[in-house]
Write a protein that holds these residues in place. Sequence first.
Motif, PDB file in Angstrom:
ATOM      1  N   HIS A 126      -4.096  -1.451 -12.339  1.00  0.00           N
ATOM      2  CA  HIS A 126      -3.869  -0.171 -11.675  1.00  0.00           C
ATOM      3  C   HIS A 126      -2.506  -0.091 -10.999  1.00  0.00           C
ATOM      4  O   HIS A 126      -2.139   0.975 -10.483  1.00  0.00           O
ATOM      5  CB  HIS A 126      -4.965   0.076 -10.629  1.00  0.00           C
ATOM      6  CG  HIS A 126      -6.348   0.090 -11.189  1.00  0.00           C
ATOM      7  ND1 HIS A 126      -6.744   0.987 -12.163  1.00  0.00           N
ATOM      8  CD2 HIS A 126      -7.426  -0.693 -10.930  1.00  0.00           C
ATOM      9  CE1 HIS A 126      -8.013   0.772 -12.466  1.00  0.00           C
ATOM     10  NE2 HIS A 126      -8.453  -0.252 -11.736  1.00  0.00           N
ATOM     11  N   TYR A 127      -1.753  -1.206 -10.995  1.00  0.00           N
ATOM     12  CA  TYR A 127      -0.483  -1.226 -10.256  1.00  0.00           C
ATOM     13  C   TYR A 127       0.635  -1.774 -11.131  1.00  0.00           C
ATOM     14  O   TYR A 127       0.397  -2.512 -12.087  1.00  0.00           O
ATOM     15  CB  TYR A 127      -0.620  -2.055  -8.971  1.00  0.00           C
ATOM     16  CG  TYR A 127      -1.694  -1.521  -8.059  1.00  0.00           C
ATOM     17  CD1 TYR A 127      -1.442  -0.448  -7.219  1.00  0.00           C
ATOM     18  CD2 TYR A 127      -2.987  -2.065  -8.069  1.00  0.00           C
ATOM     19  CE1 TYR A 127      -2.428   0.066  -6.389  1.00  0.00           C
ATOM     20  CE2 TYR A 127      -3.975  -1.558  -7.244  1.00  0.00           C
ATOM     21  CZ  TYR A 127      -3.695  -0.486  -6.406  1.00  0.00           C
ATOM     22  OH  TYR A 127      -4.678   0.023  -5.606  1.00  0.00           O
ATOM     23  N   GLY A 174     -12.431  -0.209   4.003  1.00  0.00           N
ATOM     24  CA  GLY A 174     -11.752  -0.336   5.287  1.00  0.00           C
ATOM     25  C   GLY A 174     -11.210  -1.718   5.556  1.00  0.00           C
ATOM     26  O   GLY A 174     -10.404  -1.906   6.475  1.00  0.00           O
ATOM     27  N   ASN A 175     -11.637  -2.726   4.758  1.00  0.00           N
ATOM     28  CA  ASN A 175     -11.142  -4.095   4.921  1.00  0.00           C
ATOM     29  C   ASN A 175     -10.039  -4.438   3.925  1.00  0.00           C
ATOM     30  O   ASN A 175      -9.654  -5.611   3.813  1.00  0.00           O
ATOM     31  CB  ASN A 175     -12.287  -5.092   4.745  1.00  0.00           C
ATOM     32  CG  ASN A 175     -13.292  -5.025   5.875  1.00  0.00           C
ATOM     33  OD1 ASN A 175     -12.913  -4.938   7.039  1.00  0.00           O
ATOM     34  ND2 ASN A 175     -14.576  -5.051   5.533  1.00  0.00           N
ATOM     35  N   ALA A 176      -9.520  -3.468   3.220  1.00  0.00           N
ATOM     36  CA  ALA A 176      -8.600  -3.728   2.111  1.00  0.00           C
ATOM     37  C   ALA A 176      -7.349  -4.483   2.562  1.00  0.00           C
ATOM     38  O   ALA A 176      -6.809  -4.243   3.643  1.00  0.00           O
ATOM     39  CB  ALA A 176      -8.205  -2.418   1.440  1.00  0.00           C
ATOM     40  N   ILE A 177      -6.895  -5.410   1.703  1.00  0.00           N
ATOM     41  CA  ILE A 177      -5.637  -6.140   1.904  1.00  0.00           C
ATOM     42  C   ILE A 177      -4.821  -6.006   0.623  1.00  0.00           C
ATOM     43  O   ILE A 177      -5.222  -6.477  -0.445  1.00  0.00           O
ATOM     44  CB  ILE A 177      -5.883  -7.630   2.207  1.00  0.00           C
ATOM     45  CG1 ILE A 177      -6.728  -7.788   3.470  1.00  0.00           C
ATOM     46  CG2 ILE A 177      -4.557  -8.375   2.350  1.00  0.00           C
ATOM     47  CD1 ILE A 177      -7.098  -9.225   3.782  1.00  0.00           C
ATOM     48  N   ARG A 178      -3.684  -5.344   0.732  1.00  0.00           N
ATOM     49  CA  ARG A 178      -2.810  -5.176  -0.421  1.00  0.00           C
ATOM     50  C   ARG A 178      -2.036  -6.454  -0.718  1.00  0.00           C
ATOM     51  O   ARG A 178      -1.689  -7.202   0.201  1.00  0.00           O
ATOM     52  CB  ARG A 178      -1.803  -4.044  -0.177  1.00  0.00           C
ATOM     53  CG  ARG A 178      -2.395  -2.649  -0.329  1.00  0.00           C
ATOM     54  CD  ARG A 178      -1.318  -1.607  -0.128  1.00  0.00           C
ATOM     55  NE  ARG A 178      -0.858  -1.564   1.253  1.00  0.00           N
ATOM     56  CZ  ARG A 178       0.213  -0.893   1.648  1.00  0.00           C
ATOM     57  NH1 ARG A 178       0.949  -0.239   0.778  1.00  0.00           N
ATOM     58  NH2 ARG A 178       0.557  -0.877   2.930  1.00  0.00           N
ATOM     59  N   GLY A 224      -1.863  -5.689  -6.552  1.00  0.00           N
ATOM     60  CA  GLY A 224      -3.305  -5.462  -6.560  1.00  0.00           C
ATOM     61  C   GLY A 224      -3.855  -5.569  -5.156  1.00  0.00           C
ATOM     62  O   GLY A 224      -3.143  -5.331  -4.168  1.00  0.00           O
ATOM     63  N   HIS A 225      -5.134  -5.955  -5.038  1.00  0.00           N
ATOM     64  CA  HIS A 225      -5.801  -6.159  -3.757  1.00  0.00           C
ATOM     65  C   HIS A 225      -6.484  -7.529  -3.746  1.00  0.00           C
ATOM     66  O   HIS A 225      -6.868  -8.045  -4.799  1.00  0.00           O
ATOM     67  CB  HIS A 225      -6.874  -5.095  -3.508  1.00  0.00           C
ATOM     68  CG  HIS A 225      -6.330  -3.762  -3.092  1.00  0.00           C
ATOM     69  ND1 HIS A 225      -6.088  -2.737  -3.995  1.00  0.00           N
ATOM     70  CD2 HIS A 225      -5.989  -3.271  -1.867  1.00  0.00           C
ATOM     71  CE1 HIS A 225      -5.622  -1.684  -3.347  1.00  0.00           C
ATOM     72  NE2 HIS A 225      -5.556  -1.976  -2.053  1.00  0.00           N
ATOM     73  N   ILE A 226      -6.636  -8.085  -2.551  1.00  0.00           N
ATOM     74  CA  ILE A 226      -7.506  -9.254  -2.398  1.00  0.00           C
ATOM     75  C   ILE A 226      -8.936  -8.788  -2.669  1.00  0.00           C
ATOM     76  O   ILE A 226      -9.350  -7.712  -2.243  1.00  0.00           O
ATOM     77  CB  ILE A 226      -7.397  -9.840  -0.974  1.00  0.00           C
ATOM     78  CG1 ILE A 226      -5.993 -10.412  -0.739  1.00  0.00           C
ATOM     79  CG2 ILE A 226      -8.444 -10.902  -0.734  1.00  0.00           C
ATOM     80  CD1 ILE A 226      -5.638 -11.586  -1.604  1.00  0.00           C
ATOM     81  N   ARG A 279      -7.432 -10.496 -13.133  1.00  0.00           N
ATOM     82  CA  ARG A 279      -7.431 -11.096 -11.793  1.00  0.00           C
ATOM     83  C   ARG A 279      -6.584 -12.362 -11.801  1.00  0.00           C
ATOM     84  O   ARG A 279      -6.464 -13.022 -12.839  1.00  0.00           O
ATOM     85  CB  ARG A 279      -8.847 -11.397 -11.336  1.00  0.00           C
ATOM     86  CG  ARG A 279      -9.630 -12.366 -12.211  1.00  0.00           C
ATOM     87  CD  ARG A 279     -11.040 -12.541 -11.683  1.00  0.00           C
ATOM     88  NE  ARG A 279     -11.773 -11.279 -11.699  1.00  0.00           N
ATOM     89  CZ  ARG A 279     -12.642 -10.900 -10.779  1.00  0.00           C
ATOM     90  NH1 ARG A 279     -12.893 -11.684  -9.755  1.00  0.00           N
ATOM     91  NH2 ARG A 279     -13.273  -9.758 -10.867  1.00  0.00           N
ATOM     92  N   ILE A 280      -5.982 -12.670 -10.671  1.00  0.00           N
ATOM     93  CA  ILE A 280      -5.141 -13.860 -10.550  1.00  0.00           C
ATOM     94  C   ILE A 280      -5.598 -14.643  -9.325  1.00  0.00           C
ATOM     95  O   ILE A 280      -5.728 -14.069  -8.234  1.00  0.00           O
ATOM     96  CB  ILE A 280      -3.654 -13.490 -10.362  1.00  0.00           C
ATOM     97  CG1 ILE A 280      -3.159 -12.567 -11.471  1.00  0.00           C
ATOM     98  CG2 ILE A 280      -2.791 -14.749 -10.308  1.00  0.00           C
ATOM     99  CD1 ILE A 280      -1.743 -12.091 -11.263  1.00  0.00           C
TER     100      ILE A 280
END
Length: 867
Positions: free
Chosen positions: A51-52, A74-78, A88-90, A124-125
Amino acid sequence: MEEIAAELNDRPDPVETYMRLDRWPSPPDDAGGGEIFLVGFVIVNVVGLRHYQGTISSHELVGLVREDTNPFDGNAIRVMNMRSVQVGHIERSAAAVLSPLIDAGLITVEGIVPKPPGKKYAFRIPCQVHIFSRMEDIDRVKSAINVSMLHLISEANPSFTLSEAVAVKEKKGVPAEKSVDEIFKLLEAKVSMEGVSEELDPPQDIIKSKLFPYQKEGLGWLVSRENSTELPPFWVEKNGFYVNELTNYQTGVRPEPLRGGIFADDMGLGKTLTLLSLIAFDKWIHTGHQSCNGDVKNNDEEEESIALFGRKRKRKRGSQKTKSEDLNNTQDAGKRPALDELSSSEPKTTLIVCPPSVLSTWITQLEQHTRKGSLKAYMYYGERTKDANELQRYDIVLTTYSTLGSDETIFRSPINKIEWRRVILDEAHVIKNVEAKQSQAVLALNAKRRWAVTGTPVQNSSCDLYSLVAFLKFEPLSLKKFWDSLIERPLVRGDEKGISRLQVLIAAISLRRMKDKGLIGLPSKTIETLFVDLNEEERRVYDQMEVQARDIVESYVSNEGVVRNYYTVLSVLVRLRQICNDLSLCPAEIRDLLPPSQIEDVKNNPSLLKKLLAMLQDDEGFDCPICISPPTDIVITCCAHIFCRSCILKTLKRSKPCCPMCRHQLSESDLFQAPPDSSQTAPVEASSLKSSSKVATLLKLLSAAKAKNPSSKSVIFSQFRKMLILLEEPLKQAGFKVIRLDGTMNAKRRANVIKEFCVPAPDGPTILLASLKASNAGVNLTAASTVYLMEPWWNPAVEEQAMDRVHRIGQKEDVKVVRLIARNTIEERIMQLQEKKKLLARKAFSRYGQKDKREISRDDLSMLMNL
């Protein structure tokens, strides 16, 4: 409309930013913080890759950024790569554990990707997230992680050696392909080989003043950096790819050269003239070496060089136009640096950003050093155009930091529409807090070349330099996570590697020459510290106040409450400092208002709160802790914290409104304003003021100087505006002609005051009462030869700037500086604190280091209060 709404939603909200502990301004955070330690690391997945657009390489450092406004989590970490492009996101389960700890200010996190992306990691990485915390919070952090699904790998775990972090590899003796310090040493070797820049002369058909040799050398350095074609520092070419050795980021696109830097010559060495010469040289080169006066209208009237507030005034043509001279007659073309050809589509306009007090200086310098009509400037300040095309018609656009800060909230400001040929930040230390609104506006500017100009690049700590590096877009250190990891954290630990890296970094991007090297043969400057004994009443009140204040600070320090009560502690220190000047600055009812015993009752006494605010806002050292700018329309809360009205009202619109400083529950009815300022018109009891020990000493010194030379001029600096007002009457009664310059005056009024002060005695005034902050930057006060500092300031750089308004190019007499210090008081201990900061500033530009110190740490508070 949807695109407009999306863009507006993307703008940072200062209230949103500062409602979390980990994003508080530096002083509160560090006052109660301290050194942080590696707790261990966890292995999590970076998801959402498709997506990025951000790409990532093997062993690459990545930025982890909290995104608590994410509508889906609400807990998102970029996860960001070193180009600030999202990867991406964690993964959600890991973010649910880490985010509450980040939001509570218990941890900071760093990420590194150990494996290269490939088919196996298409969606995923794996990422190693290293977790850091203060010593007192480590057990709490470990407990929170251990009860989750995450597996914390700490130093005791055999798997700890699998960490890809450089710090861990060095500690375990695991060899790396090339260590961070080896990379910095390669840069140091490259910088040391560059040698001294060639001297360049500016074009005489634009610049009519003659430059000193060191200014010509400075011009050569500026021109060579602006036209560099080299890879930026830390980048190398490998097998057709470009690799950043610090982060292992790879790209097939050649990175843009770093065209700009920090111009950090000492105050008073004529940086403005050198910069005007840079703009003139660039224009001369890219107009075919032709006269830049060729477009001046040949009629009875011509346009002035400067358009003020969008309105151009007409002036009769004066004497015959000076004949243009070809620069080839005075400069060896073979020594001229290679220059880019300027295409018709390239920008030509320079944006200059400065404090309001410096606007008049730039106007004066333009008129004094450039030929009329050769450089056309527009003042984007006050009433101003909304047309970007209009601005691009000028060679120079002048504006202020505060104007940019207010424009930043306006959709598609003309300033933000333009790609500038260069942006020059004058007095660039103004943006030292990178999270402040005006700093964010500056960082968002689009420019080909960027210059940070300041005689005091380090004022409090290495963090002051970070904001300049961020403005210069010096990757990867322009990203806060990488700066913290590679520079700040080693400095805080007292590691010599930290100061060594900082020195190499500064040498690579800055030019700094000092007046004490005899570059221009200025008259001497002597600094005398005069200790003043308080009289009996002052000593009794001061000692009583200090005993109470010491108990308060000791209680906060021992209970780890400095963060929560930071501004309350500072208000106590302000009261002690005001008593050292004059008892009337801190009335008895304010002195009695001391936490913690009575602070709970303050909300029932609004009149006392208003008086407290009136006293505190007189001190120019306070900023609103939300926008980190000098507060406007100031209010005080029932918990005795100061904010801009608009900032705190925005905070109170949240679901659980509370004070950002102490988390006390607030409503709009808990906000109070100071009464209208009547100090301008209220009569002053000169007899009571003369009883002040400092004022009595000052009057004796001034009278002795007047007896020796009646026409000599003096500047008296204070950071308390009320002190300046109180001084006026006794000075006038003593026969002195006095004028005042303070922060309440607009730029035009300040310029008129300075012009009046330059009128020779006996017609002109002999004493200027000057606000320390209003007069410490960009103001020429060489009409005076003596400076009096009524009190010490936390930051020695501010004092030095004030002194050098007098000791600068144009000064013909020896300069004497007298610092008035109340003996056996907090003022003596502030001087000790100043010495620490001076040492840091010197060592940042030398070869030796020490542990970095922030503005006022917990240890500093203990020292100030004799704990």
